[in-house]
Design an enzyme around this catalytic site. Structure first.
Site, mmCIF file in Angstrom:
data_model
loop_
_atom_site.group_PDB
_atom_site.id
_atom_site.type_symbol
_atom_site.label_atom_id
_atom_site.label_comp_id
_atom_site.label_asym_id
_atom_site.label_seq_id
_atom_site.Cartn_x
_atom_site.Cartn_y
_atom_site.Cartn_z
ATOM 1 N N TYR A 146 12.043 -9.942 -11.142
ATOM 2 C CA TYR A 146 13.277 -9.987 -10.350
ATOM 3 C C TYR A 146 13.967 -11.352 -10.447
ATOM 4 C CZ TYR A 146 11.492 -5.698 -8.166
ATOM 5 O OH TYR A 146 11.005 -4.427 -7.939
ATOM 6 N N LYS A 195 -1.409 -4.990 -14.711
ATOM 7 C CA LYS A 195 -1.310 -4.102 -15.866
ATOM 8 C C LYS A 195 -1.845 -4.905 -17.054
ATOM 9 C CE LYS A 195 0.075 -0.175 -17.626
ATOM 10 N NZ LYS A 195 -0.597 1.097 -17.319
ATOM 11 N N ASP A 227 -1.211 1.592 -12.135
ATOM 12 C CA ASP A 227 -1.031 3.052 -12.099
ATOM 13 C C ASP A 227 -2.171 3.712 -11.331
ATOM 14 O OD1 ASP A 227 -2.356 1.898 -14.225
ATOM 15 O OD2 ASP A 227 -1.834 3.416 -15.699
ATOM 16 N N ASP A 251 6.521 -4.653 -4.644
ATOM 17 C CA ASP A 251 7.701 -4.019 -4.061
ATOM 18 C C ASP A 251 7.439 -2.522 -3.906
ATOM 19 O OD1 ASP A 251 10.240 -3.451 -3.248
ATOM 20 O OD2 ASP A 251 11.217 -3.841 -5.164
ATOM 21 N N ASP A 255 5.758 -0.301 -0.271
ATOM 22 C CA ASP A 255 6.478 0.818 0.349
ATOM 23 C C ASP A 255 5.603 2.065 0.390
ATOM 24 O OD1 ASP A 255 8.724 -0.611 0.877
ATOM 25 O OD2 ASP A 255 10.103 0.722 -0.179
#
Ligand code: NAD
Length: 360
Positions: A146, A195, A227, A251, A255
């Site tokens: 980001y 990852k 994942d 992020d 959630d």
């Protein structure tokens, strides 16, 4: 002791919910012999109305002079509020991004805890919800994808978009240290989510976090691919204690973790910098649809204040007292509208604040 708290009530339900958290902190002060001094500061839409901008230098300077920031929420109805006719850099949310940057808040903490009394709101299978869960998501907030260099341009006649994901070892080490320190105050288990089978940045996260883990022999250290984590959060969330991850994975996963608790009005959060300083706020927004009606749930903000006691002031006993008071009111059956089952009687925002303060 005396503690100075910057209070940014903000917009919508912000003033109502922060007032309840202040009430509870004052009760903690009375019981445990502390004094909490609140400095009221403007940010968001209310600052636009008074100052023409969502965040002033004065708010930043005064917040820095305090020991921590307690925040409600900022923003209005994005379809109807005049604040959203302004250019993006002048809108309420720009204030929040601005203060996070100015205060160098790089570590975002979001606990996800399933209250046994609210189990029915959990969207997971009954046997999973029955086992309960209590985890702390720690997300890096100021680096990664980001914040990397990005552009879109035509390369060999083809429009191409590029986003870059960069982390250096210092950015990783400082948040890994936070995660292990926090694990020491909890069940002493850290799971790094990455990852590393694909990304170089993830391999650096593993290398640096492994080095930090060596300084915490009491803490169990595990790694998991992102994942797999997305699946494990719905299959067996009870396995997690502290979950550490980079900005974009955090992020999304935070959630997901919030969602499985079932109620936005119950979820606190904290954003910390390299010192003990932090900004504490509920995970939800300013809820303009219910603002000013005394029906908002103040518990997320009250639990954010408990996080402030624990992580900025090292007052673990006092934080426990607030968290136990919340559990107690739920056990006694008190509910605000958002967490009440159909037909169940409800209490208002202010009453919920009184009930929790009385039980501290
Ligand atoms: P929201 O979280 O404000 O509301 C979503 C739904 O949850 C609404 O139905 C609301 O009534 C309910 N809700 C939220 N908090 C609640 C509480 N404490 N008690 C009971 N119900 C609650 O999200 P939104 O409607 O998408 O956004 C409204 C405004 O808030 C927007 O301007 C948005 O930009 C802003 N926002 C601010 C923050 C922040 O200050 N950190 C975070 C998210 C959204």
């Amino acid at each position: 002791m005396n503690y100075r708290i910057a209070s940014i009530k903000g917009d919508g339900i912000g003033p109502e919910i922060v007032t309840q958290a202040q009430k509870v902190l004052n009760a903690v002060g009375a019981v445990y012999g502390h004094k909490f001094e609140f400095t009221e500061l403007l940010m968001g839409g209310c600052s636009i109305d008074v100052n023409g901008v969502p965040l002033t230098e004065e708010t930043i300077v005064k917040a820095r002079e305090c020991d921590a920031v307690l925040m409600g929420s900022i923003g209005g109805d994005t379809r109807t509020s005049p604040w959203y006719k302004l250019e993006p850099s002048k809108r309420p949310e720009a204030g929040l991004l601005g203060i996070r940057k100015a205060l160098k808040l790089f570590a975002n903490l979001r606990p996800a805890y399933l209250y046994p009394e609210l189990k029915e709101a959990c969207p997971l299978k009954e046997e999973v919800a029955d086992r309960g869960f209590d985890m702390m998501m720690i997300r890096e907030l100021t680096g990664g994808l980001y914040f990397g260099n990005r552009y879109t341009k035509e390369i060999d006649g083809v429009i191409t978009a590029v986003d870059t994901l960069t982390y250096n070892e210092n950015e990783i080490r400082r948040i890994a240290v936070k995660a292990f320190d926090i694990a020491m105050k909890r069940r002493k288990k850290v799971t790094l989510i990455d990852k590393a089978n694909v990304l170089d940045s993830s391999r650096l996260w593993r290398r640096v976090t492994e080095e930090v883990a060596e300084d915490y022999p009491e803490v169990e250290y595990l790694v998991m691919l992102v994942d797999n984590c997305a699946m494990q959060l719905v299959r067996d969330p009870a396995q997690f204690d502290v979950v550490l991850t980079e900005n974009m994975f955090g992020d999304i996963l935070s959630d997901e973790a919030s969602m499985i608790t079932g109620s936005i009005g119950m979820l606190p959060s904290a954003s910390l910098n390299e010192t003990k300083f932090g900004l504490y706020e509920p995970s939800g927004g300013s809820a303009p649809d219910i603002a000013g009606k005394d029906i908002a749930n103040p518990i997320a903000t009250i639990l954010s204040a408990a996080m402030m006691l624990r992580y900025s002031f090292d007052l673990d006993r006092e934080a426990d007292a607030v968290e136990n008071a919340v559990k107690q009111v739920l056990k006694e059956g008190y509910r605000t509208g958002d967490i009440a089952k159909n037909g169940e009687p409800t209490v208002g925002c202010s009453m919920m604040g009184d009930l929790i303060a009385e039980r501290v």
